[in-house]
Design a protein around this motif. Sequence first.
Motif, PDB file in Angstrom:
ATOM      1  N   ILE A 125       3.886  -2.142  -0.925  1.00 48.05           N
ATOM      2  CA  ILE A 125       4.920  -1.127  -1.186  1.00 48.05           C
ATOM      3  C   ILE A 125       4.369   0.269  -0.882  1.00 48.05           C
ATOM      4  N   GLY A 126       3.129   0.543  -1.360  1.00 53.44           N
ATOM      5  CA  GLY A 126       2.544   1.869  -1.168  1.00 53.44           C
ATOM      6  C   GLY A 126       2.261   2.165   0.302  1.00 53.44           C
ATOM      7  N   GLY A 127       1.647   1.226   0.991  1.00 50.67           N
ATOM      8  CA  GLY A 127       1.283   1.440   2.401  1.00 50.67           C
ATOM      9  C   GLY A 127       2.511   1.639   3.280  1.00 50.67           C
ATOM     10  N   TYR A 160      -2.667  -1.363   8.679  1.00 50.94           N
ATOM     11  CA  TYR A 160      -3.454  -2.569   8.950  1.00 50.94           C
ATOM     12  C   TYR A 160      -3.370  -3.469   7.736  1.00 50.94           C
ATOM     13  N   GLU A 161      -2.844  -4.664   7.933  1.00 53.15           N
ATOM     14  CA  GLU A 161      -2.557  -5.564   6.804  1.00 53.15           C
ATOM     15  C   GLU A 161      -3.271  -6.896   7.026  1.00 53.15           C
ATOM     16  N   THR A 162      -3.874  -7.398   5.971  1.00 56.66           N
ATOM     17  CA  THR A 162      -4.687  -8.616   6.116  1.00 56.66           C
ATOM     18  C   THR A 162      -3.878  -9.890   6.392  1.00 56.66           C
ATOM     19  N   LEU A 173      15.249  -8.224  -5.157  1.00 60.98           N
ATOM     20  CA  LEU A 173      14.174  -9.105  -4.721  1.00 60.98           C
ATOM     21  C   LEU A 173      13.102  -8.254  -4.067  1.00 60.98           C
ATOM     22  N   ARG A 174      11.835  -8.604  -4.293  1.00 67.70           N
ATOM     23  CA  ARG A 174      10.765  -7.874  -3.600  1.00 67.70           C
ATOM     24  C   ARG A 174      10.918  -8.000  -2.093  1.00 67.70           C
ATOM     25  N   SER A 175      11.334  -9.194  -1.654  1.00 68.40           N
ATOM     26  CA  SER A 175      11.461  -9.404  -0.203  1.00 68.40           C
ATOM     27  C   SER A 175      12.519  -8.456   0.377  1.00 68.40           C
ATOM     28  N   HIS A 231      -8.057  -7.719   8.571  1.00 67.76           N
ATOM     29  CA  HIS A 231      -8.692  -7.659   7.247  1.00 67.76           C
ATOM     30  C   HIS A 231      -9.759  -6.567   7.248  1.00 67.76           C
ATOM     31  N   PHE A 232      -9.484  -5.489   6.532  1.00 65.82           N
ATOM     32  CA  PHE A 232     -10.414  -4.358   6.451  1.00 65.82           C
ATOM     33  C   PHE A 232     -11.709  -4.788   5.762  1.00 65.82           C
ATOM     34  N   GLU A 233     -12.826  -4.342   6.348  1.00 63.15           N
ATOM     35  CA  GLU A 233     -14.133  -4.700   5.791  1.00 63.15           C
ATOM     36  C   GLU A 233     -14.854  -3.464   5.240  1.00 63.15           C
ATOM     37  N   GLY A 267      -1.639   4.099  -4.705  1.00 60.42           N
ATOM     38  CA  GLY A 267      -1.011   2.912  -5.315  1.00 60.42           C
ATOM     39  C   GLY A 267      -1.981   2.194  -6.244  1.00 60.42           C
ATOM     40  N   ASP A 268      -1.867   0.870  -6.296  1.00 63.91           N
ATOM     41  CA  ASP A 268      -2.720   0.088  -7.201  1.00 63.91           C
ATOM     42  C   ASP A 268      -4.205   0.294  -6.907  1.00 63.91           C
ATOM     43  N   ALA A 269      -4.569   0.614  -5.695  1.00 65.59           N
ATOM     44  CA  ALA A 269      -5.981   0.843  -5.371  1.00 65.59           C
ATOM     45  C   ALA A 269      -6.527   2.013  -6.197  1.00 65.59           C
ATOM     46  N   GLY A 302       4.776  -0.184  -8.886  1.00 63.79           N
ATOM     47  CA  GLY A 302       5.354   0.042  -7.560  1.00 63.79           C
ATOM     48  C   GLY A 302       5.994   1.422  -7.465  1.00 63.79           C
ATOM     49  N   CYS A 303       6.658   1.835  -8.552  1.00 56.73           N
ATOM     50  CA  CYS A 303       7.327   3.156  -8.555  1.00 56.73           C
ATOM     51  C   CYS A 303       6.292   4.269  -8.385  1.00 56.73           C
ATOM     52  N   GLN A 304       5.131   4.102  -9.045  1.00 51.55           N
ATOM     53  CA  GLN A 304       4.082   5.126  -8.916  1.00 51.55           C
ATOM     54  C   GLN A 304       3.518   5.139  -7.499  1.00 51.55           C
TER      55      GLN A 304
END
Length: 386
Positions: free
Chosen positions: A11-13, A30-32, A103-105, A125-127, A285-287, A299-301
Amino acid sequence: MKQIIIIGGGIGGLCTALALQQKGLTAQVYETVNEIKAVGAGIILAPNAMNVLARLGLADRAKALGMELEHLELTDAAGKKLMPVPNKEETIRDFGFAMIALLRSSLYDLLLKALPPNTVLTNKHFERYEENADGVTAHFTDGTQATGSVLIGADGVRSAVRRQLLPQVQLRYSGQTSYRGVANMALQGAQAHIAREAWGSPIRLGFVPIGFGQTYWYSTVQTPAGGTDVDKASAKRQLLAWAQEFDGISRAIIENTPDQSVIRTDMYDLPPLPTWHSGRVVLLGDAAHATTPNLGQGGCQAIEDAFVIADQLNRLSAQQAPQHAFAEYERIRKPKAELVVARSRQLGSMVHLRYGWQRALRNGLLRRIPASMGKKQSQDILALNF
Ligand SMILES: Cc1cc2nc3c(=O)[nH]c(=O)nc-3n(C[C@H](O)[C@H](O)[C@H](O)COP(=O)(O)OP(=O)(O)OC[C@H]3O[C@@H](n4cnc5c(N)ncnc54)[C@H](O)[C@@H]3O)c2cc1C
């Protein structure tokens, strides 16, 4: 500003990519995973998120994809109300929007469709990252790299970007695991537009109408981290056994959920981080501020973060370093995001009490909370400060 690298297409990205693109800045996500799809069943978007989506031109479409809730009702297991809650009209009057459940989707589809094609690269996948005076380079596990002016870590609660930026930070387990699902069942009559959360023992159970003949539900139970179920069908059987004290509708909702849609997630949050940024790298976001879902605000934040980081990057002059934008973003967002984490954690600690007398005492206290206090708490969280 050259290319902006966003790690994580949640959601954040996705919101950040959209907000940047609307300011005329170019971002690549970039998404894993190999196909972007929502993890989780439903989601409630509170007015703070809806106001940001309105600024991004998406509020009407979000509304059309879900259900405007009359109110969220908190009750004991017998269905007796625990706290006064504002209704839809009051929420719209005070904050411009009602709570929207969908729905999230559907939310992911909405965001993806609003982005230019090829904004999101999957299977990346970010390393780790590497910085120098001119830019930052992200390294991926497939051996490829991407270079940009800044890197935004929107890679969720177990963020690899955060691990490199702040290796000392540890997640905190809330003591609770959550179950979620979507039932093929619509709530009827007075229930049709009301989200209900009931605090029982040993579980809490919430359900939320999301329209289109479906109901999203969630449940939490106190248990050590890392537990598993034999399979999703047995998780559902266990939930039904735990839900004996709830009314027939609550149990019917779980019964009408396809086994495959049941998801179990241990609930973690983050302590306040010393900073959200360093050099050319920033967290979002959550990170940056993973929260327990007790307030339904994670998600709102992240959506609030997305707007502010894009706005601050857009305001940077050619002479200013990205840190200037990051510091402003952190100044605007960190106090509120951390307030949400703290309040959510506090609320969560009241849900699962071991003894009946503790629950009776808690329920009595909650019923005495004056409406004015609830209003003040809502104001802190549902109003935007930017
Ligand atoms: C039970 C439950 C109910 C909730 N209900 C609500 C609610 O009603 N309302 C609300 O606002 N919030 C709710 N939340 C919180 C919300 O789901 C999160 O806060 C939100 O998803 C955070 O968005 P994000 O983009 O920061 O992270 P995420 O949505 O987790 O996205 C992170 C993305 O990064 C990707 N990624 C991870 N690692 C890498 C890597 N190394 N390289 C590349 N990509 C990577 C992931 O695949 C993922 O796509 C709830 C959470 C739970 C657990």
